[in-house]
Design an enzyme around this catalytic site. Structure first.
Site, short mmCIF file in Angstrom:
data_model
loop_
_atom_site.label_atom_id
_atom_site.label_comp_id
_atom_site.label_asym_id
_atom_site.label_seq_id
_atom_site.Cartn_x
_atom_site.Cartn_y
_atom_site.Cartn_z
N GLN A 34 0.84 -1.20 0.00
CA GLN A 34 0.00 0.00 0.00
C GLN A 34 0.88 1.25 0.00
O GLN A 34 1.10 1.87 1.03
CB GLN A 34 -0.89 -0.03 1.25
CG GLN A 34 -1.91 1.05 1.32
CD GLN A 34 -3.09 0.77 0.43
OE1 GLN A 34 -3.61 -0.33 0.42
NE2 GLN A 34 -3.52 1.76 -0.30
N PHE A 35 1.38 1.64 -1.17
CA PHE A 35 2.28 2.79 -1.24
C PHE A 35 1.59 4.08 -0.82
O PHE A 35 2.24 5.03 -0.37
CB PHE A 35 2.88 2.94 -2.65
CG PHE A 35 1.96 3.55 -3.66
CD1 PHE A 35 1.99 4.92 -3.89
CD2 PHE A 35 1.08 2.77 -4.39
CE1 PHE A 35 1.15 5.50 -4.84
CE2 PHE A 35 0.25 3.33 -5.33
CZ PHE A 35 0.28 4.69 -5.56
N THR A 36 0.26 4.14 -0.89
CA THR A 36 -0.45 5.37 -0.53
C THR A 36 -0.37 5.69 0.96
O THR A 36 -0.73 6.80 1.35
CB THR A 36 -1.93 5.32 -0.98
OG1 THR A 36 -2.58 4.22 -0.35
CG2 THR A 36 -2.03 5.18 -2.50
#
Length: 148
Positions: free
Chosen positions: A78-80
């Site tokens: 989950q890079f966000t």
């Protein structure tokens, strides 16, 4: 590394309608990685999460770990989680590690959880995924290393 930990009754991740990971009761982990993260951070967080006592014992107290209840883990990259919303209305993701750095560390983190005896299902790194789960409690925590 920053991980959103959510206790669940069930969870699954699908890509284009195909289920690629599925668990019954356990933990959903949304895993974010930044540029400075290294194996020491993955090891610390794998140990922390494996021992996190957020499941209820017979007296209704959060006293049991994922291993104690025989639960499983659904881990989703989950890079966000490293999105910066302080300026303007469009998040900046410059604090998120590039895929060539993040993917091997994400894979290593999941392997470290498996080495602790946990069943770990995953999504697919970089894919557009649908994540469905029933948050149990609800219980949601954010764990980080190094500490923010």
């Amino acid at each position: 590394m920053r991980i959103v930990v959510q206790r669940c009754k069930q969870a699954k991740v699908t890509i284009s309608g195909d289920t690629v990971g599925s668990i019954e009761q356990g933990l959903v982990l949304l895993v974010g990685i930044t540029h400075e993260d290294a194996e020491r951070d993955a090891a610390y967080l794998a140990d922390k999460i494996a021992g996190l006592r957020i499941f209820e014992d017979g007296e209704g107290k959060m006293n049991l770990s994922i291993a104690d209840i025989g639960g499983a883990v659904l881990s989703v990259s989950q890079f966000t989680l490293y999105g910066d919303c302080r300026k303007g209305k469009r998040p900046s993701f410059t604090n998120a590690a590039r895929p060539e750095v993040a993917e091997p560390l994400y894979d290593r983190f999941n392997e470290l959880l498996r080495q602790k005896g946990l069943v770990v299902e995953t999504g697919r790194f970089g894919a557009d995924m649908d994540v469905e789960f029933t948050n149990w409690g609800p219980v949601t925590l954010i764990v980080e290393h190094p500490f923010a």
